[in-house]
Motif scaffolding. Sequence first.
Motif, PDB file in Angstrom:
ATOM      1  N   GLN A 192      -3.447  13.422  -6.782  1.00  8.95           N
ATOM      2  CA  GLN A 192      -3.812  12.486  -5.710  1.00  8.95           C
ATOM      3  C   GLN A 192      -3.535  11.045  -6.127  1.00  8.95           C
ATOM      4  O   GLN A 192      -3.080  10.233  -5.314  1.00  8.95           O
ATOM      5  N   SER A 193      -3.787  10.725  -7.390  1.00 12.35           N
ATOM      6  CA  SER A 193      -3.513   9.369  -7.879  1.00 12.35           C
ATOM      7  C   SER A 193      -2.023   9.048  -7.811  1.00 12.35           C
ATOM      8  O   SER A 193      -1.621   7.972  -7.371  1.00 12.35           O
ATOM      9  N   VAL A 194      -1.185   9.983  -8.220  1.00 12.43           N
ATOM     10  CA  VAL A 194       0.262   9.780  -8.172  1.00 12.43           C
ATOM     11  C   VAL A 194       0.719   9.660  -6.721  1.00 12.43           C
ATOM     12  O   VAL A 194       1.507   8.770  -6.379  1.00 12.43           O
ATOM     13  N   ALA A 195       0.219  10.519  -5.845  1.00 17.41           N
ATOM     14  CA  ALA A 195       0.596  10.466  -4.427  1.00 17.41           C
ATOM     15  C   ALA A 195       0.214   9.117  -3.817  1.00 17.41           C
ATOM     16  O   ALA A 195       0.982   8.545  -3.034  1.00 17.41           O
ATOM     17  N   ALA A 196      -0.951   8.577  -4.173  1.00 22.57           N
ATOM     18  CA  ALA A 196      -1.384   7.275  -3.650  1.00 22.57           C
ATOM     19  C   ALA A 196      -0.484   6.153  -4.169  1.00 22.57           C
ATOM     20  O   ALA A 196      -0.169   5.211  -3.434  1.00 22.57           O
ATOM     21  N   LEU A 197      -0.040   6.254  -5.417  1.00 22.68           N
ATOM     22  CA  LEU A 197       0.817   5.220  -5.998  1.00 22.68           C
ATOM     23  C   LEU A 197       2.187   5.136  -5.325  1.00 22.68           C
ATOM     24  O   LEU A 197       2.773   4.069  -5.219  1.00 22.68           O
ATOM     25  N   VAL A 198       2.706   6.271  -4.863  1.00 24.87           N
ATOM     26  CA  VAL A 198       4.053   6.292  -4.300  1.00 24.87           C
ATOM     27  C   VAL A 198       4.083   6.487  -2.785  1.00 24.87           C
ATOM     28  O   VAL A 198       5.150   6.617  -2.198  1.00 24.87           O
ATOM     29  N   ALA A 199       2.922   6.452  -2.154  1.00 27.65           N
ATOM     30  CA  ALA A 199       2.844   6.727  -0.713  1.00 27.65           C
ATOM     31  C   ALA A 199       3.700   5.765   0.110  1.00 27.65           C
ATOM     32  O   ALA A 199       4.310   6.159   1.095  1.00 27.65           O
ATOM     33  N   GLU A 200       3.757   4.515  -0.259  1.00 26.82           N
ATOM     34  CA  GLU A 200       4.494   3.497   0.503  1.00 26.82           C
ATOM     35  C   GLU A 200       5.919   3.293   0.005  1.00 26.82           C
ATOM     36  O   GLU A 200       6.652   2.458   0.525  1.00 26.82           O
ATOM     37  N   VAL A 201       6.330   4.057  -1.010  1.00 30.79           N
ATOM     38  CA  VAL A 201       7.648   3.870  -1.619  1.00 30.79           C
ATOM     39  C   VAL A 201       8.665   4.738  -0.888  1.00 30.79           C
ATOM     40  O   VAL A 201       8.482   5.938  -0.734  1.00 30.79           O
ATOM     41  N   ASP A 202       9.749   4.094  -0.422  1.00 31.85           N
ATOM     42  CA  ASP A 202      10.823   4.804   0.257  1.00 31.85           C
ATOM     43  C   ASP A 202      12.076   4.695  -0.597  1.00 31.85           C
ATOM     44  O   ASP A 202      12.581   3.596  -0.828  1.00 31.85           O
TER      45      ASP A 202
END
Length: 110
Positions: free
Chosen positions: A88-98
């Motif tokens: 979940q921490s990794v997903a939150a870190l890259v959520a806005e990265v395209d």
Amino acid sequence: MLAQPALEAESTLTDRFQTTVPGPVRQALHLGKKDKIKYVIQSDGSVLMQRAETVAADPVLDQFLSFLAVDMQKHPEKLQPLTNSMQQSVAALVAEVDIDLDEPLSAEDE
């Protein structure tokens, strides 16, 4: 439906299941000595043969991966499973990265 072949060629398997790639096939695929061939087996049993593209090795990445492999073998007790919290921490870190992995690097990124 498969397209009509432009050229057909045959080769024979040896007792060791080896064969020589016929000249017209080598020419069509631009194969040279030591080149690799990729075989793609289709669901209907047909096989596509193509030149395998070689990817240049990254010596720094190769050394780092070798270091990791040796470290994991020497210290397996340090390996931990990926927990839901970590995921979940990794997903939150890259959520806005395209990222477009096919886009060429800019001059400043090279």
